[in-house]
Design a protein around this motif. Structure first.
Motif, short mmCIF file in Angstrom:
data_model
loop_
_atom_site.label_atom_id
_atom_site.label_comp_id
_atom_site.label_asym_id
_atom_site.label_seq_id
_atom_site.Cartn_x
_atom_site.Cartn_y
_atom_site.Cartn_z
N ARG A 191 -3.72 -1.33 -3.47
CA ARG A 191 -2.69 -1.32 -2.43
C ARG A 191 -3.32 -1.44 -1.04
O ARG A 191 -2.84 -0.86 -0.07
CB ARG A 191 -1.86 -0.03 -2.51
CG ARG A 191 -1.03 0.05 -3.79
CD ARG A 191 -0.59 1.47 -4.08
NE ARG A 191 0.24 1.53 -5.28
CZ ARG A 191 -0.22 1.47 -6.52
NH1 ARG A 191 -1.53 1.36 -6.73
NH2 ARG A 191 0.60 1.52 -7.55
N ALA A 192 -4.40 -2.18 -0.97
CA ALA A 192 -5.15 -2.30 0.28
C ALA A 192 -4.27 -2.81 1.41
O ALA A 192 -3.52 -3.79 1.26
CB ALA A 192 -6.33 -3.25 0.09
N GLY A 193 -4.34 -2.10 2.54
CA GLY A 193 -3.58 -2.49 3.71
C GLY A 193 -2.20 -1.87 3.80
O GLY A 193 -1.56 -1.94 4.85
N ARG A 194 -1.73 -1.28 2.71
CA ARG A 194 -0.40 -0.67 2.73
C ARG A 194 -0.46 0.76 3.27
O ARG A 194 -1.55 1.36 3.34
CB ARG A 194 0.19 -0.66 1.31
CG ARG A 194 0.34 -2.05 0.69
CD ARG A 194 0.91 -1.95 -0.71
NE ARG A 194 0.95 -3.26 -1.36
CZ ARG A 194 1.36 -3.45 -2.62
NH1 ARG A 194 1.76 -2.41 -3.34
NH2 ARG A 194 1.35 -4.66 -3.14
N PRO A 195 0.67 1.33 3.62
CA PRO A 195 0.66 2.71 4.13
C PRO A 195 0.06 3.70 3.14
O PRO A 195 -0.61 4.66 3.55
CB PRO A 195 2.15 2.99 4.38
CG PRO A 195 2.74 1.65 4.64
CD PRO A 195 2.01 0.70 3.77
N SER A 196 0.29 3.49 1.84
CA SER A 196 -0.28 4.41 0.85
C SER A 196 -1.80 4.35 0.86
O SER A 196 -2.48 5.37 0.69
CB SER A 196 0.25 4.06 -0.55
OG SER A 196 -0.01 2.70 -0.86
N ASP A 197 -2.34 3.15 1.06
CA ASP A 197 -3.80 3.00 1.15
C ASP A 197 -4.33 3.73 2.37
O ASP A 197 -5.35 4.43 2.30
CB ASP A 197 -4.14 1.51 1.21
CG ASP A 197 -5.61 1.27 1.53
OD1 ASP A 197 -6.46 2.01 1.02
OD2 ASP A 197 -5.91 0.34 2.31
N ARG A 198 -3.66 3.59 3.48
CA ARG A 198 -4.10 4.29 4.69
C ARG A 198 -4.01 5.81 4.52
O ARG A 198 -4.86 6.55 5.03
CB ARG A 198 -3.25 3.85 5.89
CG ARG A 198 -3.39 2.36 6.22
CD ARG A 198 -2.72 2.03 7.54
NE ARG A 198 -2.81 0.61 7.85
CZ ARG A 198 -1.87 -0.28 7.58
NH1 ARG A 198 -0.75 0.11 6.97
NH2 ARG A 198 -2.04 -1.55 7.88
N GLY A 199 -3.00 6.25 3.78
CA GLY A 199 -2.87 7.68 3.55
C GLY A 199 -4.01 8.23 2.72
O GLY A 199 -4.57 9.30 3.03
N VAL A 200 -4.39 7.51 1.66
CA VAL A 200 -5.52 7.94 0.83
C VAL A 200 -6.81 7.93 1.64
O VAL A 200 -7.64 8.85 1.54
CB VAL A 200 -5.64 7.04 -0.41
CG1 VAL A 200 -6.92 7.37 -1.18
CG2 VAL A 200 -4.44 7.22 -1.32
N SER A 201 -7.01 6.89 2.45
CA SER A 201 -8.21 6.82 3.28
C SER A 201 -8.27 7.97 4.27
O SER A 201 -9.35 8.53 4.53
CB SER A 201 -8.25 5.48 4.03
OG SER A 201 -8.30 4.39 3.12
#
Length: 314
Positions: A123-133
């Motif tokens: 899900r790179a680039g999606r809000p969920s990806d940013r949340g995990v990062s």
């Protein structure tokens, strides 16, 4: 692989020698006299001298070093100047506690880090990806002892699900043993999970952009099969490298966590020895730890060679 094992074992000998020698002579420069700690502040100079002679501390540093090194080569690490306990025996008794905690922390890191890294990469680039990062960044910055205090307050005091302190050996029951490791393993492993998650995400994103992955998907293979059978193995090599670093960090971090949870492991043994200036215990701990780190890293190097055919053929 055999050459890797032999090379690592041969490299371990000078490494252990250098570290042990440096530890011995740095201890000589500390200025702390164990004899004075044993007899107390009210002792006379004659009493201190008698204790120093009994312990062999009145000999020149080179003589003490030669005698200590000769004993180590025969498997004798000496004894504690305070408890008279055999150092090697004390280290072997404390080793299962530290290994249990380290393996538990590593399992927490792998179980949380690898799946979250894969999920984030898909899900790179999606809000969920940013949340995990973001969570991974916070996890890497979070002190393990602070997290341990929160876990004790939440799950040992407010919700008495796990013991707050102490270690239960496996012989007392697997359930009790597992329960005594849950909170310290989580405290130790979350930082490792954050690092593993970030590396897994980065590696998976790079692999998922390769042509063979796109070709496999175009041929009709399921996304799950492509990700877990093809992409994950190729992305695993950099993750193994990070895991090797984390094992060393976990061994170091276990010193603080053992102290916080009152666990009788190598960390607690080392801290007590440093506070009391117990030279043979300190030196034995250093040698023991170096050997453990080298052996663990050798095993991870073998895993890396299995994952990377170029390394096997080198």
């Amino acid at each position: 692989m055999l050459r890797t094992v032999v090379t690592r074992l041969l490299a371990m000998i000078p490494l252990v020698f250098v570290v042990a020698t440096a530890t011995f002579f740095l201890g000589q420069l500390s200025g702390v006299d164990p004899a004075e700690n044993i007899v107390g502040p009210d002792a006379t100079a004659e009493q201190v001298a008698a204790v120093r002679a009994e312990l062999g501390l009145d000999k020149p540093a080179l003589v003490q070093y030669r005698e200590w090194l000769g004993g180590v080569l025969q498997g004798d690490f000496g004894s504690s100047v305070y408890t008279k306990a055999d150092v090697a025996e004390s280290l072997w008794q404390a080793l299962p506690v530290t290994l249990s905690l380290t393996v538990g922390g590593l399992l927490v890191g792998l179980v949380l880090g690898v799946p979250s890294g894969i999920w984030s990469a898909l899900r790179a680039g999606r809000p969920s990806d940013r949340g995990v990062s973001l969570l991974a960044t916070v996890g890497q910055a979070m002190p393990g002892f602070w997290l341990g205090l929160l876990l004790i307050f939440a799950f040992a005091i407010k919700l008495p699900w796990f013991p707050a302190v102490g270690y239960v050996p496996p012989s007392a029951g697997p359930a009790l043993w597992f329960g005594s490791l849950v909170l310290p393993s989580i405290s130790l492993g979350l930082i490792a999970a954050a690092a593993i998650s970030r590396q897994t995400r980065s590696s998976m994103i790079g692999v998922l952009q390769q042509e063979y992955v796109r070709t496999a998907l175009a041929k009709g293979l399921s996304k799950r099969r492509v990700v877990f059978k093809h992409a994950l193995k190729n992305a695993a090599a950099p993750v193994v490298t990070v895991v090797s670093f984390q094992v060393t960090a976990l061994l170091g971090g276990s010193i603080v966590i053992e102290r916080l949870f009152a666990m009788p492991g190598l960390g607690s043994l080392a801290i007590n020895a440093v506070l009391r200036r117990d030279p043979d215990v300190i030196q034995g701990f250093v040698v023991f730890t170096v050997v453990i780190v080298v052996v663990v890293n050798m095993l991870l190097d073998l895993s890396y060679a299995w994952l990377n055919p170029k390394v096997r053929s080198a």
